[in-house]
Every structure is written in structure tokens, then in C-alpha cells.
Design a protein around this motif. Sequence first.
Motif, mmCIF file in Angstrom:
data_model
loop_
_atom_site.group_PDB
_atom_site.id
_atom_site.type_symbol
_atom_site.label_atom_id
_atom_site.label_comp_id
_atom_site.label_asym_id
_atom_site.label_seq_id
_atom_site.Cartn_x
_atom_site.Cartn_y
_atom_site.Cartn_z
ATOM 1 N N ARG A 53 0.530 -0.910 -0.600
ATOM 2 C CA ARG A 53 0.149 0.252 -0.626
ATOM 3 C C ARG A 53 1.144 1.189 0.398
ATOM 4 O O ARG A 53 2.156 1.248 0.053
ATOM 5 N N HIS A 54 0.272 2.563 -0.640
ATOM 6 C CA HIS A 54 0.832 3.479 -0.690
ATOM 7 C C HIS A 54 0.973 4.650 0.650
ATOM 8 O O HIS A 54 -0.197 4.384 1.351
ATOM 9 N N LYS A 55 2.200 4.378 1.166
ATOM 10 C CA LYS A 55 2.377 4.906 2.769
ATOM 11 C C LYS A 55 1.822 6.556 3.301
ATOM 12 O O LYS A 55 0.280 6.632 4.224
ATOM 13 N N GLU A 56 1.296 7.308 2.109
ATOM 14 C CA GLU A 56 0.074 8.457 2.498
ATOM 15 C C GLU A 56 -0.970 8.088 2.181
ATOM 16 O O GLU A 56 -1.528 8.202 3.303
ATOM 17 N N SER A 57 -1.496 6.785 1.659
ATOM 18 C CA SER A 57 -2.532 6.607 1.190
ATOM 19 C C SER A 57 -3.247 5.724 2.963
ATOM 20 O O SER A 57 -4.603 5.704 2.900
ATOM 21 N N LEU A 115 -2.967 6.489 5.857
ATOM 22 C CA LEU A 115 -3.380 7.343 7.142
ATOM 23 C C LEU A 115 -4.001 7.888 6.329
ATOM 24 O O LEU A 115 -4.902 8.729 7.162
ATOM 25 N N LYS A 116 -3.801 9.040 5.516
ATOM 26 C CA LYS A 116 -4.715 9.900 5.032
ATOM 27 C C LYS A 116 -6.484 8.691 4.716
ATOM 28 O O LYS A 116 -7.957 9.234 4.723
ATOM 29 N N TYR A 117 -6.364 7.083 4.284
ATOM 30 C CA TYR A 117 -7.752 6.814 4.808
ATOM 31 C C TYR A 117 -7.798 5.670 6.105
ATOM 32 O O TYR A 117 -9.070 4.895 6.128
ATOM 33 N N GLU A 118 -6.940 5.948 6.771
ATOM 34 C CA GLU A 118 -7.229 4.627 7.814
ATOM 35 C C GLU A 118 -8.413 4.695 8.906
ATOM 36 O O GLU A 118 -8.895 3.259 8.814
ATOM 37 N N LYS A 119 -9.464 6.081 8.732
ATOM 38 C CA LYS A 119 -10.570 5.267 9.123
ATOM 39 C C LYS A 119 -12.143 5.106 8.199
ATOM 40 O O LYS A 119 -12.666 4.744 8.807
ATOM 41 N N ASN A 120 -11.706 5.201 7.216
ATOM 42 C CA ASN A 120 -12.326 4.322 6.466
ATOM 43 C C ASN A 120 -11.937 3.034 5.619
ATOM 44 O O ASN A 120 -12.209 2.992 4.682
#
Length: 118
Positions: free
Chosen positions: A8-12, A14-19
Motif C-alpha cells: 500500500r501507498h504509505k501516505e494513503s 494514513l489518509k484513509y485509515e478511518k475508512n
Amino acid sequence: SCDLRDVRHKESILKYEKNTTFHLGDSKTLREVVGEQKIDLFYIDGAHDKGSVLKDVINLRELQSEKTIWIFDDFDFRFGCFEDIKFLCSRTPKHKVYSVGETASGQPTHQVIIFENL
């Protein structure tokens, strides 16, 4: 989502961890982790060999919500999964094939979306 490798893309992450939730494993072990929760959309980008896509569908079909959408990647005659996806399309008129551009190798690739439960 699930995969045998965590690419997985590392920034993604964090960005989508709640979804989103990631499971390191295959569709069979994902089925065990999800339990009775129903899923509205499956995006299958699995192994390219013949039979693998059908195994994913068999492993996950009990998790379908009332109106599930299935998306299958790598619908191309170069891959063994092409025949599996073609078979699934033959079972329903509610599908669409579309181009998603070129692969990293410069080859064209397509996806299939099926608008009903399998």
C-alpha cells in the motif's frame, strides 16, 4: 482490502485509515476475519492464473450485501483470469467492460464491473 503482500501507498494508509481496513492474506482468510459483515463492493485484483478469480468469488460471495457490485481487474486475454472473468460476464447482462489505459509495460488493460450479486 486484502493482499498477500502489503504494498500500500504509505501516505494513503494514513489518509484513509478511518475508512479502510487492510488484511494481510487472501480472500479465504479475509472471509474468516470479516465474519457476518456484508460488503457492497468487491474490487478483485488477484492472481492472474486461471481459477484464482473464481476462488475469490466463491470465498467472498457469502459476504455480499443485497446489491453488491463486483469489479475485476486485468481482464485481458494475456492472463489466465481472463476466462474466469469472461465466464462471470456470461452469467449476467448487467456488466460493463472498460479500458483503464496501459499497464506499466505499455500493454492495454481492461476492467469489468458486474452490477449484481454473483
